[in-house]
Design a protein around this motif. Structure first.
Motif, mmCIF file in Angstrom:
data_model
loop_
_atom_site.group_PDB
_atom_site.id
_atom_site.type_symbol
_atom_site.label_atom_id
_atom_site.label_comp_id
_atom_site.label_asym_id
_atom_site.label_seq_id
_atom_site.Cartn_x
_atom_site.Cartn_y
_atom_site.Cartn_z
ATOM 1 N N ALA A 212 0.854 -1.193 0.000
ATOM 2 C CA ALA A 212 0.000 0.000 0.000
ATOM 3 C C ALA A 212 0.893 1.248 0.000
ATOM 4 C CB ALA A 212 -0.898 -0.008 1.233
ATOM 5 N N PRO A 213 0.433 2.349 -0.593
ATOM 6 C CA PRO A 213 1.282 3.545 -0.701
ATOM 7 C C PRO A 213 1.847 4.019 0.626
ATOM 8 C CG PRO A 213 -0.674 3.786 -2.056
ATOM 9 C CD PRO A 213 -0.868 2.524 -1.268
ATOM 10 N N GLU A 214 1.061 3.936 1.694
ATOM 11 C CA GLU A 214 1.550 4.409 2.991
ATOM 12 C C GLU A 214 2.622 3.496 3.583
ATOM 13 O OE1 GLU A 214 -2.252 2.033 3.845
ATOM 14 O OE2 GLU A 214 -1.528 3.442 2.319
ATOM 15 N N LEU A 215 2.712 2.251 3.097
ATOM 16 C CA LEU A 215 3.755 1.330 3.545
ATOM 17 C C LEU A 215 4.980 1.364 2.633
ATOM 18 C CD1 LEU A 215 1.620 -1.816 4.489
ATOM 19 C CD2 LEU A 215 2.491 -0.034 6.020
ATOM 20 N N ALA A 216 4.782 1.679 1.362
ATOM 21 C CA ALA A 216 5.867 1.695 0.378
ATOM 22 C C ALA A 216 6.643 2.998 0.516
ATOM 23 C CB ALA A 216 5.302 1.524 -1.034
ATOM 24 N N GLN A 217 7.450 3.072 1.575
ATOM 25 C CA GLN A 217 8.153 4.298 1.928
ATOM 26 C C GLN A 217 9.625 3.979 2.188
ATOM 27 O OE1 GLN A 217 6.600 7.480 2.315
ATOM 28 N NE2 GLN A 217 4.747 6.515 1.484
ATOM 29 N N GLY A 218 10.486 4.975 1.960
ATOM 30 C CA GLY A 218 11.901 4.805 2.250
ATOM 31 C C GLY A 218 12.497 3.654 1.461
ATOM 32 N N MET A 219 13.256 2.785 2.140
ATOM 33 C CA MET A 219 13.873 1.653 1.444
ATOM 34 C C MET A 219 12.847 0.598 1.033
ATOM 35 S SD MET A 219 15.725 -0.754 4.298
ATOM 36 C CE MET A 219 15.502 -2.215 3.272
ATOM 37 N N PHE A 220 11.612 0.774 1.469
ATOM 38 C CA PHE A 220 10.527 -0.153 1.125
ATOM 39 C C PHE A 220 9.655 0.378 -0.017
ATOM 40 C CE2 PHE A 220 11.847 -0.598 5.474
ATOM 41 C CZ PHE A 220 12.009 -1.970 5.628
ATOM 42 N N ALA A 221 10.096 1.453 -0.653
ATOM 43 C CA ALA A 221 9.287 2.098 -1.685
ATOM 44 C C ALA A 221 9.174 1.253 -2.944
ATOM 45 C CB ALA A 221 9.869 3.472 -2.020
ATOM 46 N N GLU A 222 10.200 0.447 -3.216
ATOM 47 C CA GLU A 222 10.209 -0.374 -4.418
ATOM 48 C C GLU A 222 10.471 -1.828 -4.043
ATOM 49 O OE1 GLU A 222 9.473 0.677 -7.367
ATOM 50 O OE2 GLU A 222 9.474 2.846 -6.948
ATOM 51 N N PRO A 223 9.884 -2.782 -4.765
ATOM 52 C CA PRO A 223 10.178 -4.185 -4.481
ATOM 53 C C PRO A 223 11.640 -4.507 -4.792
ATOM 54 C CG PRO A 223 8.877 -3.979 -6.476
ATOM 55 C CD PRO A 223 8.916 -2.624 -5.870
ATOM 56 N N GLY A 224 12.187 -5.463 -4.040
ATOM 57 C CA GLY A 224 13.573 -5.862 -4.262
ATOM 58 C C GLY A 224 14.102 -6.620 -3.072
ATOM 59 N N SER A 225 15.351 -7.066 -3.183
ATOM 60 C CA SER A 225 15.980 -7.852 -2.126
ATOM 61 C C SER A 225 17.313 -7.223 -1.720
ATOM 62 C CB SER A 225 16.205 -9.295 -2.579
ATOM 63 O OG SER A 225 14.964 -9.955 -2.782
ATOM 64 N N TYR A 226 17.624 -7.360 -0.449
ATOM 65 C CA TYR A 226 18.863 -6.836 0.117
ATOM 66 C C TYR A 226 19.514 -7.912 0.986
ATOM 67 C CZ TYR A 226 16.664 -2.222 -0.759
ATOM 68 O OH TYR A 226 16.043 -1.128 -1.306
ATOM 69 N N PRO A 227 20.847 -8.049 0.941
ATOM 70 C CA PRO A 227 21.506 -8.917 1.920
ATOM 71 C C PRO A 227 21.471 -8.289 3.300
ATOM 72 C CG PRO A 227 23.127 -7.830 0.525
ATOM 73 C CD PRO A 227 21.777 -7.457 -0.021
ATOM 74 N N VAL A 228 21.412 -9.117 4.329
ATOM 75 C CA VAL A 228 21.399 -8.621 5.708
ATOM 76 C C VAL A 228 22.383 -9.409 6.563
ATOM 77 C CG1 VAL A 228 18.973 -7.913 5.567
ATOM 78 C CG2 VAL A 228 19.547 -10.125 6.550
ATOM 79 N N ILE A 229 22.878 -8.742 7.601
ATOM 80 C CA ILE A 229 23.617 -9.377 8.687
ATOM 81 C C ILE A 229 22.831 -9.091 9.953
ATOM 82 C CG2 ILE A 229 25.752 -9.441 10.017
ATOM 83 C CD1 ILE A 229 27.204 -8.431 7.488
ATOM 84 N N TRP B 217 8.755 6.924 8.869
ATOM 85 C CA TRP B 217 8.452 5.947 7.821
ATOM 86 C C TRP B 217 8.156 6.718 6.537
ATOM 87 C CZ3 TRP B 217 9.605 1.040 8.172
ATOM 88 C CH2 TRP B 217 9.138 0.166 7.188
ATOM 89 N N GLY B 218 9.189 7.357 5.998
ATOM 90 C CA GLY B 218 9.002 8.200 4.822
ATOM 91 C C GLY B 218 8.112 9.381 5.139
ATOM 92 N N ASP B 219 6.939 9.418 4.544
ATOM 93 C CA ASP B 219 5.987 10.508 4.790
ATOM 94 C C ASP B 219 5.231 10.325 6.103
ATOM 95 O OD1 ASP B 219 6.615 11.714 2.372
ATOM 96 O OD2 ASP B 219 5.045 10.641 1.284
ATOM 97 N N TYR B 220 5.428 9.206 6.783
ATOM 98 C CA TYR B 220 4.624 8.856 7.948
ATOM 99 C C TYR B 220 5.521 8.505 9.140
ATOM 100 C CZ TYR B 220 1.260 8.565 4.143
ATOM 101 O OH TYR B 220 0.488 8.854 3.048
ATOM 102 N N VAL B 221 4.938 7.904 10.165
ATOM 103 C CA VAL B 221 5.646 7.521 11.390
ATOM 104 C C VAL B 221 5.206 6.109 11.761
ATOM 105 C CG1 VAL B 221 5.968 8.046 13.847
ATOM 106 C CG2 VAL B 221 5.784 9.913 12.194
ATOM 107 N N ALA B 222 6.132 5.280 12.239
ATOM 108 C CA ALA B 222 5.783 3.890 12.511
ATOM 109 C C ALA B 222 6.588 3.332 13.679
ATOM 110 C CB ALA B 222 6.037 3.032 11.269
ATOM 111 N N LYS B 223 6.115 2.208 14.201
ATOM 112 C CA LYS B 223 6.893 1.291 15.017
ATOM 113 C C LYS B 223 6.986 -0.029 14.249
ATOM 114 C CE LYS B 223 5.974 2.976 19.733
ATOM 115 N NZ LYS B 223 5.495 2.574 21.089
#
Length: 370
Positions: free
Chosen positions: A71-88, A216-222
């Protein structure tokens, strides 16, 4: 209940934060006190430790995947576009000293996402990583920096000096008090004591929380992090065997990943009302009925050895985690996060200096040893 699409989510603006006039002076005093803990731990262990999350239980290599169709309100910051990232990821106990895993308490999770590009929360940060720091306690135990100075710091200083056997006896007495005395009158221990009577459960089955809010980009989240693969979800509420030893959590993590992989969901709870979901008081629960946690990514770990000597040394001595190391779109918010910014930096500087260890942000997940 209002449909999710019809909800009005609070827009991020800098004036959502309202620090006390004396907050910087309060943080100065906390850093000075915690430096004493750092120096005492160095004398005890002959090496520098984190002043929180000192003992690790596993260092994991994984992948975070942002799905299409958020949803647009969730697709913010590094979550704005689909994709994969390595993590530690680093699993830990939140104590600033090395303790037996048989002692109850809050556990921690640091997630470092690699290859994240964009404007940074701190102007001097040139890394391409995004750190999320989470714990097993949903709300933070202290409202703000002032409360931490008055209540949290005396507790932290005392806990750094109490030996394991005495702490175990104290935990047992608190559990009895909570069950046999307070329970009769419908009362309970304060949260900063209740964590010492909570069941000692398997790390890999527990949910973790950001506790304090972030942009959270345009918003605020936990944030919430929850096991969803069957083998990991089945561990929810499984208690640690009292005979398993002082490194029971480490052993259980190593044993699990020798046989299984695990998948977790990262979920965001967007702020809808700063009155009911405050920014500055981290002890107040954000009601799920106002805004539920919603999935924004999955984190997958394949079978691996998460605690080889080389990996442990890299995770404990080289890596540092700081929720302020990341995008401005995910800037941490509120007094507790402003406190963490300076405290974590001071602790990391001390640890790397006395250990003569390089302070390196990984550019590639292959830098994590096997």
């Amino acid at each position: 209940m209002t449909d999710l699409a019809e909800r009005a989510y609070v827009r991020y603006t800098p004036d959502l934060e309202t620090p006390r006039a004396d907050e910087e002076q309060i943080i100065d005093r906390i850093i000075t006190a915690l430096r004493g803990n750092n120096e005492r731990a160095y004398r005890t262990y002959k090496r520098g430790l984190r002043d929180a999350h000192a003992k690790s239980h596993g260092i994991l290599r994984g992948e975070l995947t942002v799905p299409a169709g958020l949803a647009p309100e969730l697709a913010q910051g590094m979550f704005a576009e689909p994709g994969s990232y390595p993590v530690i990821a680093r699993l830990s106990s939140t104590s600033g000293v090395i303790r037996s895993d048989q002692l109850r308490g809050v556990r921690g999770l640091g997630i470092k996402v690699l290859g994240v590009h964009g404007p940074r929360a701190l102007p001097d940060d040139t890394a391409t990583t995004q750190d999320f720091i989470m714990v097993t306690h949903r709300e933070f135990l202290f409202a703000d920096a002032h409360a931490y100075l008055k209540i949290g710091m005396p507790t932290a200083v005392a806990l750094a000096r109490i030996p394991d056997p005495l702490l175990r006896r104290g935990s047992t007495l608190l559990a009895a008090l909570n069950q046999r005395v307070l329970g009769r009158f419908g009362k309970r221990l304060p949260e900063n004591l209740a964590v010492f009577v909570a069941p000692n459960t398997h790390l890999l089955g527990e949910p973790f929380y950001s506790s304090a809010p972030l942009r959270w980009g345009d918003y605020v989240a936990k944030l919430e992090y929850v096991p969803v693969s069957p083998e990991a979800a089945a561990l929810r509420g499984t208690t640690i065997d009292p005979k398993a030893g002082v490194n029971a959590h480490q052993d259980s993590v190593v044993d699990f990943f020798a046989q299984h992989g695990a998948t977790y969901e990262l979920r965001a709870q967007l702020c809808t009302d700063v009155g009911r979901m405050p920014i500055e008081d981290a002890t107040i629960p954000w009601p799920e009925e106002d805004s539920p946690h919603r999935t924004v990514a999955t984190v997958r770990f394949e079978p691996q050895d998460p605690y080889t000597p080389e990996r442990r040394a890299y995770g404990d001595d080289v890596l540092s985690f700081n929720s302020w190391r990341g995008l401005d779109a995910h800037r941490p918010l509120g007094s507790i996060n402003r406190l963490k910014q300076r405290v974590y930096e001071a602790s990391s500087n001390f640890r790397h200096q006395v250990n003569n260890a390089p302070r390196i942000e990984p550019g590639d997940v292959s830098e994590l040893p096997d």
